[in-house]
Motif scaffolding. Structure first.
Motif, short mmCIF file in Angstrom:
data_model
loop_
_atom_site.label_atom_id
_atom_site.label_comp_id
_atom_site.label_asym_id
_atom_site.label_seq_id
_atom_site.Cartn_x
_atom_site.Cartn_y
_atom_site.Cartn_z
N ILE A 1 0.81 -1.21 0.00
CA ILE A 1 0.00 0.00 0.00
C ILE A 1 0.85 1.27 0.00
N ALA A 2 2.08 1.17 0.49
CA ALA A 2 2.97 2.33 0.50
C ALA A 2 3.89 2.38 -0.72
N ASP A 3 3.64 1.49 -1.68
CA ASP A 3 4.43 1.48 -2.91
C ASP A 3 4.31 2.84 -3.61
N GLN A 4 5.33 3.19 -4.38
CA GLN A 4 5.33 4.47 -5.08
C GLN A 4 4.57 4.42 -6.40
N ASP A 5 3.79 3.39 -6.60
CA ASP A 5 2.95 3.30 -7.79
C ASP A 5 2.08 4.56 -7.89
N PRO A 6 2.03 5.21 -9.06
CA PRO A 6 1.27 6.46 -9.19
C PRO A 6 -0.20 6.33 -8.83
N GLN A 7 -0.81 5.16 -9.10
CA GLN A 7 -2.21 4.97 -8.78
C GLN A 7 -2.44 4.94 -7.27
N LEU A 8 -1.54 4.31 -6.53
CA LEU A 8 -1.66 4.28 -5.08
C LEU A 8 -1.42 5.65 -4.47
N LYS A 9 -0.46 6.39 -5.01
CA LYS A 9 -0.18 7.74 -4.52
C LYS A 9 -1.36 8.65 -4.79
N LEU A 10 -1.99 8.48 -5.94
CA LEU A 10 -3.14 9.30 -6.32
C LEU A 10 -4.29 9.16 -5.33
N ALA A 11 -4.55 7.91 -4.92
CA ALA A 11 -5.72 7.64 -4.07
C ALA A 11 -5.38 7.59 -2.58
N GLY A 12 -4.10 7.67 -2.24
CA GLY A 12 -3.69 7.53 -0.84
C GLY A 12 -3.84 6.11 -0.33
N GLY A 13 -3.78 5.16 -1.26
CA GLY A 13 -4.00 3.74 -0.95
C GLY A 13 -4.86 3.14 -2.04
N TYR A 14 -5.61 2.10 -1.72
CA TYR A 14 -6.47 1.46 -2.70
C TYR A 14 -7.84 2.15 -2.73
N ASP A 15 -8.29 2.49 -3.92
CA ASP A 15 -9.63 3.02 -4.16
C ASP A 15 -9.96 2.73 -5.62
#
Length: 360
Positions: free
Chosen positions: A237-251
């Motif tokens: 969940i703390a990965d630097q993947d842009p999608q995770l950063k965008l949503a602040g986690g999974y959404d």
């Protein structure tokens, strides 16, 4: 056995009720007619202790002001519609805007804020609560008079089934889901980051900056979105993947091979309590929200609520589908019936090692 208790009056003066459904294991669910919300799911852990495994509030007022849709049925359209508008039969339909210029979860006064009509039924082996709501033409901008029905069934195997049906007198769109937040540790003792999750999906829908789907699907393989085998929600969940950063986690929504029959969509396991939740659905997507922005408040019976204290697994269609022709349609033709079903099964297992290849 079904019991009912008063839950107070809304700010508009409507009476609300809590309904308790019990099974022969001593497990129970509590549902309120305000927003057709799930308030409690009380099930055993491996040591025989019963806890509530969904986030909830004590007071009706808290639900009226709830920003997180705790336990609610959201509609007419779950998730976001970009700029609150879409084209249908050459006409622009403008819905209300209630989140950063977009339409979210049915609008500012959606199904989650309505008092639904109720009917209860007890029979050997199950308890049933039927909730219904009439949404008039033009409500939140939606075309058509829409009649919605939801049947909650709780049985002796601790399975909670949701059967939706709806019909409109005009062509419209529909996307209904239950927005419960699960925490299988019981009473939200732990964050959900150590919960193990498996989703029966090979692809997910990436988001644009406004958390509206781009309209495409991407493979989950070798990404933080791969839950094809049990994996801790917090592992990537703390990965630097842009999608995770965008949503602040999974959404994000995951594509399911769903249809007219229930298929296994997801499983959630909490290692300390050894509670296992298995979800089956007829829907085409499972939306995973890791509770990134849950408010820091005290909930039901002093239950702590806050970021990462609950995980929502919403069985639904994709967001913004009316503007995304590649996604399965959410159009409901006039005088035809919409149907959707989801089943939540609660058990305890000592280990999920043998579940990895057998559950999904």
């Amino acid at each position: 056995m079904v019991e009912s208790k008063p839950f107070g009056r809304t700010k508009n003066g409507e009476e609300s009720t809590l309904f308790y459904l019990y099974n022969n294991q001593g497990h129970s669910v509590c549902i309120t007619d305000f927003g057709a919300r799930i308030v409690e799911i009380n099930v055993l852990d491996s040591l025989g202790k019963i806890d509530n495994v969904v986030l909830a509030y004590d007071r009706l007022e808290a639900y009226e002001n709830d920003p997180a849709y705790l336990g609610a049925i959201v509609g007419r359209y779950a998730s976001r519609i970009h700029e609150g508008k879409f084209e249908m039969d050459g006409k622009t339909i403008q819905l209300s805007k209630n989140e950063k210029g977009n339409h979210l979860h049915g609008g500012a006064n959606g199904f989650d804020k309505k008092v639904w009509k109720s009917k209860t039924e007890s029979s050997k082996g199950f308890e049933r609560l039927t909730l219904s709501y009439f949404s008039p033409d033009g409500e939140e901008g939606y075309p058509g008079n829409l009649e919605v029905s939801l049947i909650y069934t709780w049985n002796n195997e601790s399975e909670l089934r949701l059967d939706f049906s709806a019909k409109s007198d005009q062509k419209t769109i529909i996307n209904l889901t239950s927005h419960s937040y699960f925490n299988l540790s019981g009473f939200a003792k732990e964050e959900i980051l150590d919960h193990l999750l498996m989703i029966n999906s090979k692809s997910f829908a990436p988001m644009k900056s406004e958390l509206v789907p781009q309209g495409t699907l991407e493979e989950v393989s070798e990404t933080p979105f791969d839950f094809s085998c049990f994996k801790a929600i917090g592992k990537d969940i703390a990965d630097q993947d842009p999608q995770l950063k965008l949503a602040g986690g999974y959404d994000h929504s995951f594509f399911l091979q769903a249809g007219n029959s229930l298929i296994k969509a997801a499983s959630l396991y909490e290692p300390k309590s050894k509670r296992l939740l298995e979800i089956s659905t007829t829907e085409v997507a499972a939306h995973l929200y890791s509770g990134n922005y849950l408010p820091n408040v005290l909930g039901r019976n002093g239950m702590p609520i806050g970021p990462k204290k609950g995980v929502a697994l919403e069985m639904q269609h994709f967001g913004d589908t009316p503007n995304q022709p590649a996604f399965p349609s959410t159009i409901l033709e006039a005088n035809t019936e919409f149907k959707s079903s989801t089943l939540y099964k609660f058990t305890t297992v000592e280990s999920i090692v043998n579940q990895i290849n057998s559950n999904l």
